[in-house]
Design an enzyme around this catalytic site. Structure first.
Site, mmCIF file in Angstrom:
data_model
loop_
_atom_site.group_PDB
_atom_site.id
_atom_site.type_symbol
_atom_site.label_atom_id
_atom_site.label_comp_id
_atom_site.label_asym_id
_atom_site.label_seq_id
_atom_site.Cartn_x
_atom_site.Cartn_y
_atom_site.Cartn_z
ATOM 1 N N LYS A 172 9.120 19.829 -5.124
ATOM 2 C CA LYS A 172 8.266 20.776 -4.393
ATOM 3 C C LYS A 172 7.898 21.950 -5.301
ATOM 4 O O LYS A 172 8.488 22.121 -6.378
ATOM 5 C CB LYS A 172 9.006 21.280 -3.148
ATOM 6 C CG LYS A 172 10.288 22.049 -3.462
ATOM 7 C CD LYS A 172 11.105 22.328 -2.222
ATOM 8 C CE LYS A 172 12.404 23.046 -2.576
ATOM 9 N NZ LYS A 172 13.304 23.163 -1.425
ATOM 10 N N ARG A 232 17.038 26.823 10.227
ATOM 11 C CA ARG A 232 15.670 26.823 9.704
ATOM 12 C C ARG A 232 14.824 25.842 10.518
ATOM 13 O O ARG A 232 14.167 26.252 11.463
ATOM 14 C CB ARG A 232 15.698 26.469 8.206
ATOM 15 C CG ARG A 232 14.409 26.724 7.477
ATOM 16 C CD ARG A 232 14.558 26.685 5.967
ATOM 17 N NE ARG A 232 14.879 25.367 5.423
ATOM 18 C CZ ARG A 232 14.978 25.090 4.121
ATOM 19 N NH1 ARG A 232 14.801 26.064 3.232
ATOM 20 N NH2 ARG A 232 15.270 23.885 3.689
ATOM 21 N N HIS A 281 20.534 20.306 6.054
ATOM 22 C CA HIS A 281 20.471 21.123 4.838
ATOM 23 C C HIS A 281 21.564 22.187 4.883
ATOM 24 O O HIS A 281 21.767 22.834 5.906
ATOM 25 C CB HIS A 281 19.081 21.777 4.743
ATOM 26 C CG HIS A 281 18.795 22.384 3.403
ATOM 27 N ND1 HIS A 281 18.929 21.693 2.217
ATOM 28 C CD2 HIS A 281 18.378 23.631 3.061
ATOM 29 C CE1 HIS A 281 18.597 22.490 1.204
ATOM 30 N NE2 HIS A 281 18.266 23.663 1.694
ATOM 31 N N TYR A 283 2.467 52.021 -18.799
ATOM 32 C CA TYR A 283 2.299 52.786 -17.557
ATOM 33 C C TYR A 283 3.582 53.538 -17.212
ATOM 34 O O TYR A 283 4.672 53.000 -17.356
ATOM 35 C CB TYR A 283 2.004 51.847 -16.386
ATOM 36 C CG TYR A 283 0.679 51.131 -16.457
ATOM 37 C CD1 TYR A 283 -0.520 51.832 -16.444
ATOM 38 C CD2 TYR A 283 0.644 49.751 -16.503
ATOM 39 C CE1 TYR A 283 -1.731 51.147 -16.479
ATOM 40 C CE2 TYR A 283 -0.567 49.064 -16.534
ATOM 41 C CZ TYR A 283 -1.750 49.769 -16.526
ATOM 42 O OH TYR A 283 -2.943 49.100 -16.562
ATOM 43 N N CYS A 313 3.078 45.072 -17.790
ATOM 44 C CA CYS A 313 1.750 45.205 -17.172
ATOM 45 C C CYS A 313 1.350 43.869 -16.547
ATOM 46 O O CYS A 313 2.066 42.881 -16.644
ATOM 47 C CB CYS A 313 0.714 45.594 -18.218
ATOM 48 S SG CYS A 313 1.173 47.038 -19.200
ATOM 49 N N ASP A 324 -0.983 41.802 -17.472
ATOM 50 C CA ASP A 324 -1.340 40.753 -18.431
ATOM 51 C C ASP A 324 -0.689 40.905 -19.799
ATOM 52 O O ASP A 324 -0.913 40.084 -20.675
ATOM 53 C CB ASP A 324 -2.863 40.737 -18.640
ATOM 54 C CG ASP A 324 -3.593 40.982 -17.344
ATOM 55 O OD1 ASP A 324 -3.379 40.194 -16.412
ATOM 56 O OD2 ASP A 324 -4.340 41.980 -17.253
HETATM 57 C C1 LIG Z 1 14.567 22.772 -1.931
HETATM 58 C C2 LIG Z 1 15.398 21.814 -1.198
HETATM 59 C C3 LIG Z 1 16.359 21.043 -1.867
HETATM 60 C C4 LIG Z 1 16.712 21.242 -3.335
HETATM 61 O O1 LIG Z 1 17.491 22.409 -3.466
HETATM 62 P P1 LIG Z 1 18.196 22.833 -4.848
HETATM 63 O O2 LIG Z 1 19.098 23.938 -4.465
HETATM 64 O O3 LIG Z 1 17.120 23.268 -5.760
HETATM 65 O O4 LIG Z 1 18.913 21.640 -5.344
HETATM 66 C C5 LIG Z 1 17.013 20.063 -1.137
HETATM 67 N N1 LIG Z 1 16.759 19.885 0.168
HETATM 68 C C6 LIG Z 1 15.870 20.628 0.863
HETATM 69 C C7 LIG Z 1 15.660 20.380 2.308
HETATM 70 C C8 LIG Z 1 15.177 21.624 0.205
HETATM 71 O O5 LIG Z 1 14.310 22.386 0.885
#
Ligand SMILES: *Cc1c(COP(=O)(O)O)cnc(C)c1O
Length: 424
Positions: free
Chosen positions: A71, A169, A199, A303, A350, A352
């Site tokens: 992802k 979540r 998760h 800056y 900055c 860039d």
């Molecule tokens: C992002 C994600 C992972 C991977 O997590 P890491 O900590 O980078 O290994 C696994 N499962 C789900 C559902 C995630 O959102």
């Protein structure tokens, strides 16, 4: 090499041990191949990526499936390239966060299973099914829409049931109402229930309370699976482990794992670290010096004038800034590497550009390659050091390296591909 940082109230310890010294890239000729416009690039070491996934395969053994998490553009590394490498070297399928990311992979030529781990709305069903993407489900209405689209297109849709065992979540709460709804989903035509997963919230923490919480989440998942079994629902796969879960080992693996950050070469956290191998960082961020000048005592940089020369200093300018994803919070705090030595970044970063103090590094010249994180010669600035310094995690800095920075893929010491997002 052990690195120890004391930053304000926090202690951070990292053990970084590069087993094999990779070909270093102080080589001017090599770095010139790396850029075509602005001399800024993220160098992606495909050998390191292959090494990491092969080690993860070794850790989980041959019987556990690996769903490689790519992802967020593979945590900034380029999702098509990295998906290809991971699938070639041990992953069984890949996972993304949303439909757009999945389609990008299909259009990039990834033909295997692609799983969306986040929410996909039922209104996207036709596209989802058309591209043959696996979907996460935790609501009947969405599942119904996916089923209807699958029937209409005469295809199967693979669904993955998310269970909220304590992350808070997404996912079904592990209760009786959820069991009933999942039964309904399992009966929908052209729907194949491929997995049930959860998760972990604190698998990357190693204090007793966190370990107990991770185990509790695992037990809740198993209890929920038992209840599903009683109504004859047995998914092909069960999975719960992110990278940290993989590091905890066999007791949590289930039939499939979802490693992310470990594949990109970083331990899950300062306290949960792989012991069977040393992850090799895949990305390094690089730029070449565009300007060098001598500052007299009292003169200031950038800056806000937050850096003032106490005596004569040699200051070099880099054409990279926070708009590229080099965090502004690092202003006056981060080190970079020039000619294999550490130099301090000075003054505000900055949008860039940013400046570095090269007074103590002899013979620095315009065009010299600078490493903002990664390795150069025998020295390294680990990404974890920068992340720790500004109170974030490696994941965040990686994903924020953005489209203005070309990705340069290196394999066997050669540039094998360049990915320019702004110009072809
Ligand atoms: C992002 C994600 C992972 C991977 O997590 P890491 O900590 O980078 O290994 C696994 N499962 C789900 C559902 C995630 O959102």
């Amino acid at each position: 090499m052990g690195l120890f940082f004391y930053l304000g109230r926090e202690f951070c310890v990292f053990y970084i041990n590069y087993e094999e010294k990779e070909a270093c890239t102080v080589d001017r000729n090599l770095s010139i191949q790396h850029f075509m416009q602005r001399p800024v690039w993220a160098q992606i070491d495909l050998d390191a990526a292959a090494f990491n996934i092969r080690q993860i395969r070794r850790m989980v053994g041959p019987d556990v499936a690996i769903m490689s998490v790519v992802k967020a553009n593979a945590y900034g590394h380029g999702s098509v390239e990295l998906a290809r490498v991971f699938l070639e070297h041990g992953a069984d399928r890949v996972a993304v966060a949303c439909l757009g990311e999945a389609i990008e992979l299909r259009q990039g030529g990834i033909t295997g299973r692609i799983v969306i781990l986040g929410h996909t709305d039922g209104s996207q069903a036709a596209e989802l099914v058309n591209y043959g993407i696996d979907v996460t489900v935790f609501r009947y209405e969405d599942a119904l829409a996916f089923s209807q689209a699958a029937v209409a297109q005469q295809r199967m849709v693979h669904v993955h049931i998310a269970v909220d065992t304590g992350m808070g979540r997404i996912g079904y709460r592990p209760d009786a109402a959820s069991i009933a709804e999942i039964q309904q989903i399992a009966m929908l035509p052209h729907v194949q229930l491929d997995s049930v997963f959860t998760h972990f919230a604190v698998s990357d923490e190693s204090d007793v309370a966190s370990i107990e919480y991770t185990q509790l989440q695992y037990k809740r998942l198993q209890a929920f699976l038992d209840e599903l079994r009683q109504v004859n629902i047995v998914p092909a796969y069960v999975h719960c482990c992110n990278s940290a879960g993989v590091v905890w080992g066999k007791s949590l693996l289930a039939g499939m794992v979802r490693p992310g950050i470990l594949q990109y070469g970083y331990h899950p956290s300062a306290t949960v670290q792989a012991t069977s191998f040393c992850p090799r960082p895949v990305m390094s961020l690089r730029a070449c010096i565009t300007h060098i000048k001598v500052l007299e005592a009292g003169e200031t940089v950038s800056y806000g004038r937050h850096f003032q020369a106490k005596e004569q200093r040699v200051i070099a300018t880099l054409p990279i800034g926070y708009a590229d994803g080099y965090p502004r919070a690092l202003s006056n705090r981060g080190d970079v590497l020039v000619r294999g030595k550490r130099a301090r970044q000075v003054g505000n970063i900055c949008m860039d550009q940013c400046m570095i103090d090269v007074t103590d590094i002899p013979q620095v010249a315009v065009g010299d390659e600078v490493v903002l994180f990664g390795q150069q010669g025998d020295e390294s600035v680990p990404l974890e050091e920068l992340a720790c310094c500004i109170g974030t995690i490696a994941h965040e800095i990686l994903c924020n390296i953005n489209r203005r920075v070309p990705r340069v893929y290196v394999q066997g010491g050669e540039v094998v591909r360049r990915l320019e997002y702004l110009v072809e």
